[in-house]
Scaffold this motif. Structure first.
Motif, mmCIF file in Angstrom:
data_model
loop_
_atom_site.group_PDB
_atom_site.id
_atom_site.type_symbol
_atom_site.label_atom_id
_atom_site.label_comp_id
_atom_site.label_asym_id
_atom_site.label_seq_id
_atom_site.Cartn_x
_atom_site.Cartn_y
_atom_site.Cartn_z
ATOM 1 N N GLY A 8 0.746 -1.455 -0.147
ATOM 2 C CA GLY A 8 0.259 -0.172 0.127
ATOM 3 C C GLY A 8 1.205 0.833 0.016
ATOM 4 N N GLN A 9 0.110 2.389 -0.084
ATOM 5 C CA GLN A 9 0.818 3.758 -0.424
ATOM 6 C C GLN A 9 0.729 4.575 1.149
ATOM 7 O OE1 GLN A 9 2.659 5.132 -2.979
ATOM 8 N NE2 GLN A 9 3.071 6.742 -1.058
ATOM 9 N N SER A 10 2.327 4.804 1.557
ATOM 10 C CA SER A 10 1.868 5.736 2.849
ATOM 11 C C SER A 10 1.132 6.890 2.712
ATOM 12 C CB SER A 10 3.234 5.584 3.477
ATOM 13 O OG SER A 10 3.981 4.468 3.534
ATOM 14 N N TYR A 11 0.234 7.416 2.871
ATOM 15 C CA TYR A 11 -0.141 9.552 3.346
ATOM 16 C C TYR A 11 0.390 9.900 4.007
ATOM 17 C CZ TYR A 11 -2.806 7.474 -0.387
ATOM 18 O OH TYR A 11 -3.642 7.018 -1.919
ATOM 19 N N THR A 12 0.907 11.228 3.765
ATOM 20 C CA THR A 12 0.891 11.789 5.175
ATOM 21 C C THR A 12 -0.938 12.522 5.675
ATOM 22 O OG1 THR A 12 3.416 12.562 3.668
ATOM 23 C CG2 THR A 12 2.135 13.853 6.037
ATOM 24 N N VAL A 13 -0.786 12.721 6.676
ATOM 25 C CA VAL A 13 -2.298 13.123 7.271
ATOM 26 C C VAL A 13 -1.864 14.154 7.577
ATOM 27 C CG1 VAL A 13 -3.667 13.184 9.015
ATOM 28 C CG2 VAL A 13 -2.748 11.096 8.347
ATOM 29 N N GLN A 14 -2.734 15.246 6.700
ATOM 30 C CA GLN A 14 -2.525 16.815 7.365
ATOM 31 C C GLN A 14 -4.737 17.569 7.451
ATOM 32 O OE1 GLN A 14 -2.816 19.578 3.363
ATOM 33 N NE2 GLN A 14 -1.841 20.911 4.549
ATOM 34 N N SER B 112 -13.089 14.039 4.769
ATOM 35 C CA SER B 112 -11.778 13.927 4.351
ATOM 36 C C SER B 112 -11.907 12.870 2.862
ATOM 37 C CB SER B 112 -11.219 12.612 5.212
ATOM 38 O OG SER B 112 -11.322 13.269 6.590
ATOM 39 N N GLN B 113 -10.763 13.677 1.766
ATOM 40 C CA GLN B 113 -9.674 13.047 0.995
ATOM 41 C C GLN B 113 -8.826 13.164 0.225
ATOM 42 O OE1 GLN B 113 -11.962 16.090 -2.412
ATOM 43 N NE2 GLN B 113 -10.611 14.916 -3.520
ATOM 44 N N TYR B 114 -8.950 12.203 -0.442
ATOM 45 C CA TYR B 114 -6.978 11.354 -0.232
ATOM 46 C C TYR B 114 -6.959 12.252 -1.384
ATOM 47 C CZ TYR B 114 -7.119 7.644 2.521
ATOM 48 O OH TYR B 114 -7.489 6.686 4.064
ATOM 49 N N ILE B 115 -5.394 12.767 -1.394
ATOM 50 C CA ILE B 115 -4.963 13.424 -2.573
ATOM 51 C C ILE B 115 -3.623 13.078 -3.225
ATOM 52 C CG2 ILE B 115 -4.248 16.189 -3.020
ATOM 53 C CD1 ILE B 115 -7.112 16.356 -2.309
ATOM 54 N N ASN B 116 -3.627 12.958 -4.109
ATOM 55 C CA ASN B 116 -2.631 11.918 -4.511
ATOM 56 C C ASN B 116 -2.004 13.194 -5.470
ATOM 57 O OD1 ASN B 116 -3.375 9.953 -3.124
ATOM 58 N ND2 ASN B 116 -4.572 8.731 -5.017
ATOM 59 N N ASN B 117 -0.696 12.923 -5.791
ATOM 60 C CA ASN B 117 0.151 14.105 -6.727
ATOM 61 C C ASN B 117 1.294 12.908 -7.057
ATOM 62 O OD1 ASN B 117 2.196 15.537 -8.091
ATOM 63 N ND2 ASN B 117 1.236 17.245 -6.847
ATOM 64 N N PRO B 118 1.308 11.764 -7.626
ATOM 65 C CA PRO B 118 2.169 10.668 -7.849
ATOM 66 C C PRO B 118 3.754 11.512 -8.897
ATOM 67 C CG PRO B 118 0.465 10.339 -8.886
ATOM 68 C CD PRO B 118 0.110 11.586 -8.337
ATOM 69 N N GLY B 119 2.956 12.818 -9.144
ATOM 70 C CA GLY B 119 4.122 13.135 -10.189
ATOM 71 C C GLY B 119 5.883 13.743 -9.184
ATOM 72 N N ARG C 40 4.034 12.915 -3.663
ATOM 73 C CA ARG C 40 3.236 13.836 -2.473
ATOM 74 C C ARG C 40 1.684 12.415 -2.331
ATOM 75 N NH1 ARG C 40 2.483 19.853 -1.030
ATOM 76 N NH2 ARG C 40 3.038 19.500 -2.905
ATOM 77 N N TYR C 41 1.475 11.737 -1.330
ATOM 78 C CA TYR C 41 -0.013 11.395 -1.011
ATOM 79 C C TYR C 41 -0.240 11.713 0.254
ATOM 80 C CZ TYR C 41 1.397 8.841 -4.647
ATOM 81 O OH TYR C 41 2.605 8.148 -5.868
ATOM 82 N N ARG C 42 -1.337 12.768 0.655
ATOM 83 C CA ARG C 42 -2.252 13.062 1.733
ATOM 84 C C ARG C 42 -3.302 12.978 1.589
ATOM 85 N NH1 ARG C 42 -1.398 19.298 0.648
ATOM 86 N NH2 ARG C 42 -1.675 18.421 -1.166
ATOM 87 N N LEU C 43 -3.538 12.471 3.163
ATOM 88 C CA LEU C 43 -5.397 12.238 3.566
ATOM 89 C C LEU C 43 -5.557 14.174 4.248
ATOM 90 C CD1 LEU C 43 -7.551 10.881 4.310
ATOM 91 C CD2 LEU C 43 -6.636 10.027 6.492
ATOM 92 N N LYS C 44 -6.421 14.409 3.744
ATOM 93 C CA LYS C 44 -6.832 15.873 3.762
ATOM 94 C C LYS C 44 -8.109 15.748 4.623
ATOM 95 C CE LYS C 44 -4.836 19.197 0.499
ATOM 96 N NZ LYS C 44 -4.341 20.588 1.362
ATOM 97 N N ARG C 45 -7.972 15.588 6.327
ATOM 98 C CA ARG C 45 -8.739 15.941 7.225
ATOM 99 C C ARG C 45 -9.411 17.071 7.305
ATOM 100 N NH1 ARG C 45 -6.960 12.439 12.108
ATOM 101 N NH2 ARG C 45 -5.234 14.111 11.802
ATOM 102 N N ALA C 46 -10.360 17.231 6.702
ATOM 103 C CA ALA C 46 -10.761 18.917 6.817
ATOM 104 C C ALA C 46 -12.527 18.999 7.985
ATOM 105 C CB ALA C 46 -11.196 19.770 5.444
ATOM 106 N N THR C 47 -12.232 20.168 8.462
ATOM 107 C CA THR C 47 -13.433 20.691 9.028
ATOM 108 C C THR C 47 -13.886 21.840 8.419
ATOM 109 O OG1 THR C 47 -12.802 20.585 11.543
ATOM 110 C CG2 THR C 47 -14.232 22.207 10.966
ATOM 111 N N PHE C 48 -15.022 22.353 8.574
ATOM 112 C CA PHE C 48 -15.809 23.319 7.420
ATOM 113 C C PHE C 48 -16.610 23.645 8.407
ATOM 114 C CE2 PHE C 48 -14.396 19.917 4.120
ATOM 115 C CZ PHE C 48 -14.012 20.384 3.469
ATOM 116 N N PHE C 49 -16.587 24.637 7.958
ATOM 117 C CA PHE C 49 -16.790 25.972 8.747
ATOM 118 C C PHE C 49 -18.538 27.680 7.703
ATOM 119 C CE2 PHE C 49 -13.310 25.354 11.202
ATOM 120 C CZ PHE C 49 -13.716 25.616 12.289
ATOM 121 N N GLN C 50 -19.289 27.735 7.622
ATOM 122 C CA GLN C 50 -20.035 28.452 7.176
ATOM 123 C C GLN C 50 -19.054 29.713 7.759
ATOM 124 O OE1 GLN C 50 -24.217 28.416 7.014
ATOM 125 N NE2 GLN C 50 -24.665 30.020 5.124
ATOM 126 N N CYS C 51 -19.289 30.825 6.881
ATOM 127 C CA CYS C 51 -18.271 31.772 7.517
ATOM 128 C C CYS C 51 -18.988 33.347 6.467
ATOM 129 C CB CYS C 51 -17.243 31.727 6.818
ATOM 130 S SG CYS C 51 -15.688 30.740 7.776
#
Length: 134
Positions: A2-8, A70-77, A80-91
């Motif tokens: 499997g691919q390793s992901y950095t959590v952001q 959350s969303q996995y974002i892949n940039n093989p070029g 960079r492989y990231r798992l973006k964990r996000a909190t969304f706000f209405q502003c």
């Protein structure tokens, strides 16, 4: 193997004006919601305030928390492989406090439908859907 992901951890804003238009950032990668990564020692709310200023030049007021996604974002070029964990706000935008600090981000206002179709991240589209077109 499997691919390793950095959590952001991230914080993003859904901002609509009185005409129902959505504030987004136009970047070299495409259209995204205002927001970004949470720095070490920073709260999600503090990160959102900082990112909003950096990307738009505006101070925002957080009205409510929309939710988490959350969303996995892949940039093989770039390897960079990231798992973006996000909190969304209405502003809402409160006041312009200076020019944006990020030269490659341009604040633009799009109709709900245009914003939804142009957002490059599925979890940004999700947050917009939760807020709705009303």
């Amino acid at each position: 193997m499997g691919q390793s992901y950095t959590v952001q951890d991230c914080a993003y804003a859904v901002i609509k004006d009185d005409q129902g238009r959505v504030a987004v950032a136009k970047t070299p990668k495409g259209v995204v919601l205002i927001g970004g990564g949470v720095e070490p020692g920073e709260s999600e709310r503090d990160a959102l305030h900082r990112e909003a200023y950096e990307e738009s030049g505006y101070r925002v007021r957080i009205l409510s928390r929309i939710g988490f996604a959350s969303q996995y974002i892949n940039n093989p070029g770039k390897g960079r492989y990231r798992l973006k964990r996000a909190t969304f706000f209405q502003c809402e935008m409160v006041e312009r406090i200076g020019p944006p600090l990020e030269d490659d981000h341009e604040l633009i206002w799009l109709s709900y439908d245009d914003a939804h179709s142009q957002l490059i991240r599925l979890f940004h589209q999700w947050a917009l859907e939760v807020v709705g077109n009303g």
